[in-house]
Design an enzyme around this catalytic site. Sequence first.
Site, PDB file in Angstrom:
ATOM      1  N   ASP A 184      11.042  -8.450 -11.486  1.00  8.32           N
ATOM      2  CA  ASP A 184      11.048  -6.997 -11.649  1.00  8.32           C
ATOM      3  C   ASP A 184      11.810  -6.294 -10.522  1.00  8.32           C
ATOM      4  O   ASP A 184      12.299  -5.183 -10.688  1.00  8.32           O
ATOM      5  CB  ASP A 184       9.609  -6.454 -11.670  1.00  8.32           C
ATOM      6  CG  ASP A 184       8.929  -6.650 -13.009  1.00  8.32           C
ATOM      7  OD1 ASP A 184       9.633  -6.838 -14.017  1.00  8.32           O
ATOM      8  OD2 ASP A 184       7.682  -6.627 -13.046  1.00  8.32           O
ATOM      9  N   HIS A 193       6.579  -9.199  10.160  1.00 12.78           N
ATOM     10  CA  HIS A 193       6.293 -10.623  10.324  1.00 12.78           C
ATOM     11  C   HIS A 193       5.086 -10.965   9.451  1.00 12.78           C
ATOM     12  O   HIS A 193       4.184 -11.696   9.888  1.00 12.78           O
ATOM     13  CB  HIS A 193       6.006 -10.939  11.788  1.00 12.78           C
ATOM     14  CG  HIS A 193       7.175 -10.734  12.696  1.00 12.78           C
ATOM     15  ND1 HIS A 193       8.048 -11.744  13.024  1.00 12.78           N
ATOM     16  CD2 HIS A 193       7.634  -9.627  13.324  1.00 12.78           C
ATOM     17  CE1 HIS A 193       8.984 -11.276  13.829  1.00 12.78           C
ATOM     18  NE2 HIS A 193       8.757  -9.979  14.024  1.00 12.78           N
ATOM     19  N   HIS A 213      12.319 -16.187  11.901  1.00 14.15           N
ATOM     20  CA  HIS A 213      12.070 -14.845  12.424  1.00 14.15           C
ATOM     21  C   HIS A 213      11.109 -14.066  11.532  1.00 14.15           C
ATOM     22  O   HIS A 213       9.929 -13.954  11.852  1.00 14.15           O
ATOM     23  CB  HIS A 213      13.404 -14.115  12.579  1.00 14.15           C
ATOM     24  CG  HIS A 213      13.302 -12.819  13.319  1.00 14.15           C
ATOM     25  ND1 HIS A 213      14.402 -12.061  13.657  1.00 14.15           N
ATOM     26  CD2 HIS A 213      12.234 -12.132  13.775  1.00 14.15           C
ATOM     27  CE1 HIS A 213      14.009 -10.976  14.294  1.00 14.15           C
ATOM     28  NE2 HIS A 213      12.695 -10.988  14.362  1.00 14.15           N
ATOM     29  N   HIS A 271      11.160  -3.955   9.091  1.00  8.73           N
ATOM     30  CA  HIS A 271      11.071  -5.329   9.606  1.00  8.73           C
ATOM     31  C   HIS A 271       9.608  -5.679   9.792  1.00  8.73           C
ATOM     32  O   HIS A 271       8.845  -4.887  10.371  1.00  8.73           O
ATOM     33  CB  HIS A 271      11.804  -5.452  10.941  1.00  8.73           C
ATOM     34  CG  HIS A 271      11.617  -6.780  11.606  1.00  8.73           C
ATOM     35  ND1 HIS A 271      11.756  -7.977  10.930  1.00  8.73           N
ATOM     36  CD2 HIS A 271      11.280  -7.106  12.886  1.00  8.73           C
ATOM     37  CE1 HIS A 271      11.525  -8.977  11.765  1.00  8.73           C
ATOM     38  NE2 HIS A 271      11.227  -8.477  12.960  1.00  8.73           N
ATOM     39  N   GLY A 317       7.063  -1.291  20.983  1.00 10.96           N
ATOM     40  CA  GLY A 317       5.801  -1.739  21.565  1.00 10.96           C
ATOM     41  C   GLY A 317       4.657  -0.759  21.555  1.00 10.96           C
ATOM     42  O   GLY A 317       3.678  -0.948  22.272  1.00 10.96           O
ATOM     43  N   GLY A 364       6.210  -4.974  13.914  1.00 14.65           N
ATOM     44  CA  GLY A 364       6.993  -4.437  12.807  1.00 14.65           C
ATOM     45  C   GLY A 364       7.537  -3.055  13.120  1.00 14.65           C
ATOM     46  O   GLY A 364       7.141  -2.423  14.104  1.00 14.65           O
ATOM     47  N   ASN A 365       8.433  -2.588  12.274  1.00 16.18           N
ATOM     48  CA  ASN A 365       9.009  -1.267  12.481  1.00 16.18           C
ATOM     49  C   ASN A 365       9.693  -0.778  11.209  1.00 16.18           C
ATOM     50  O   ASN A 365      10.099  -1.566  10.357  1.00 16.18           O
ATOM     51  CB  ASN A 365      10.003  -1.279  13.651  1.00 16.18           C
ATOM     52  CG  ASN A 365      10.969  -2.444  13.587  1.00 16.18           C
ATOM     53  OD1 ASN A 365      11.873  -2.473  12.754  1.00 16.18           O
ATOM     54  ND2 ASN A 365      10.793  -3.425  14.466  1.00 16.18           N
ATOM     55  N   TYR A 411      12.124   0.975 -18.305  1.00 20.96           N
ATOM     56  CA  TYR A 411      10.782   0.956 -17.727  1.00 20.96           C
ATOM     57  C   TYR A 411      10.452   2.321 -17.108  1.00 20.96           C
ATOM     58  O   TYR A 411      11.296   2.952 -16.484  1.00 20.96           O
ATOM     59  CB  TYR A 411      10.704  -0.129 -16.643  1.00 20.96           C
ATOM     60  CG  TYR A 411       9.370  -0.209 -15.949  1.00 20.96           C
ATOM     61  CD1 TYR A 411       8.362  -1.023 -16.442  1.00 20.96           C
ATOM     62  CD2 TYR A 411       9.127   0.533 -14.792  1.00 20.96           C
ATOM     63  CE1 TYR A 411       7.130  -1.122 -15.801  1.00 20.96           C
ATOM     64  CE2 TYR A 411       7.897   0.453 -14.148  1.00 20.96           C
ATOM     65  CZ  TYR A 411       6.908  -0.373 -14.659  1.00 20.96           C
ATOM     66  OH  TYR A 411       5.696  -0.447 -14.017  1.00 20.96           O
ATOM     67  N   SER A 435      13.028  -2.538  19.769  1.00 20.89           N
ATOM     68  CA  SER A 435      13.989  -3.545  20.241  1.00 20.89           C
ATOM     69  C   SER A 435      14.869  -4.059  19.105  1.00 20.89           C
ATOM     70  O   SER A 435      15.930  -4.637  19.346  1.00 20.89           O
ATOM     71  CB  SER A 435      13.247  -4.712  20.902  1.00 20.89           C
ATOM     72  OG  SER A 435      12.342  -5.307  19.993  1.00 20.89           O
ATOM     73  N   ASP A 436      14.426  -3.839  17.856  1.00 20.02           N
ATOM     74  CA  ASP A 436      15.212  -4.260  16.695  1.00 20.02           C
ATOM     75  C   ASP A 436      16.226  -3.200  16.250  1.00 20.02           C
ATOM     76  O   ASP A 436      16.893  -3.381  15.230  1.00 20.02           O
ATOM     77  CB  ASP A 436      14.280  -4.581  15.514  1.00 20.02           C
ATOM     78  CG  ASP A 436      13.423  -5.796  15.772  1.00 20.02           C
ATOM     79  OD1 ASP A 436      13.992  -6.857  16.087  1.00 20.02           O
ATOM     80  OD2 ASP A 436      12.181  -5.692  15.672  1.00 20.02           O
TER      81      ASP A 436
END
Length: 227
Positions: free
Chosen positions: A119, A96, A164, A94, A45, A27-28, A222, A74-75
Amino acid sequence: MLEELKKKVYEANLLLVKYGLVIFTWGNVSSYDQKSKLIVIKPSGVPYESMKEDDMVVVDLNGNVVEGRLNPSSDTPTHIEIYKKHPELGGIVHTHSTYATSFAQGKKEIVCYGTTQADTFYGSVPLCRELKKEEIEKDYEKNTGIAIVQSYKDEAPGILAPSHGVFAWGSTPSEAVEHAKIIEEVAKMAFISESLNPNIKPINKDLLDKHYFRKHGPNSYYGQKKK
């Protein structure tokens, strides 16, 4: 350079671990500075447990490293395409995460069945289109961003990329992480709801409107009003 933003991006990346949205390096988080037109993003990484604030990488909208000793995620090209089209965003995430990624792998949007999702999302968590063979073979990450932009909805602060994972966004890096966590939770609820009732229908439109617009738009009420 952009030291305050680096701190926010670093802290938001650690929130992914805190909220159980990532394991290993899956993730990032990034953020975009409108004034300088530069992006701060997690290095590629690097494990979260060893990552430091000064490991964050600064890149421009062409993907060139402006500052940083490590390679950017890399994303990064995916993030760039989204920021180029929506520079008003202050953060992109991002992940997973398990349930939401399962919907992405199943190539199924997360239907809004209840008020928890309503919501934040005015309807389903959308699923963007699949990439063509040539889009995967050349400029894969960039084309992922293009596909996301094509399905972008103002009333949905996140999307599923088929086969993905999850991309979410917000006005700040931490808000983007919050939206990613919400996507994971509503995915879990949707999976359980569909398992309990295979004939379940989406939330009633009147109830959807009530819950979404009480938190969004000019007539929202709210929370506490700013003085």
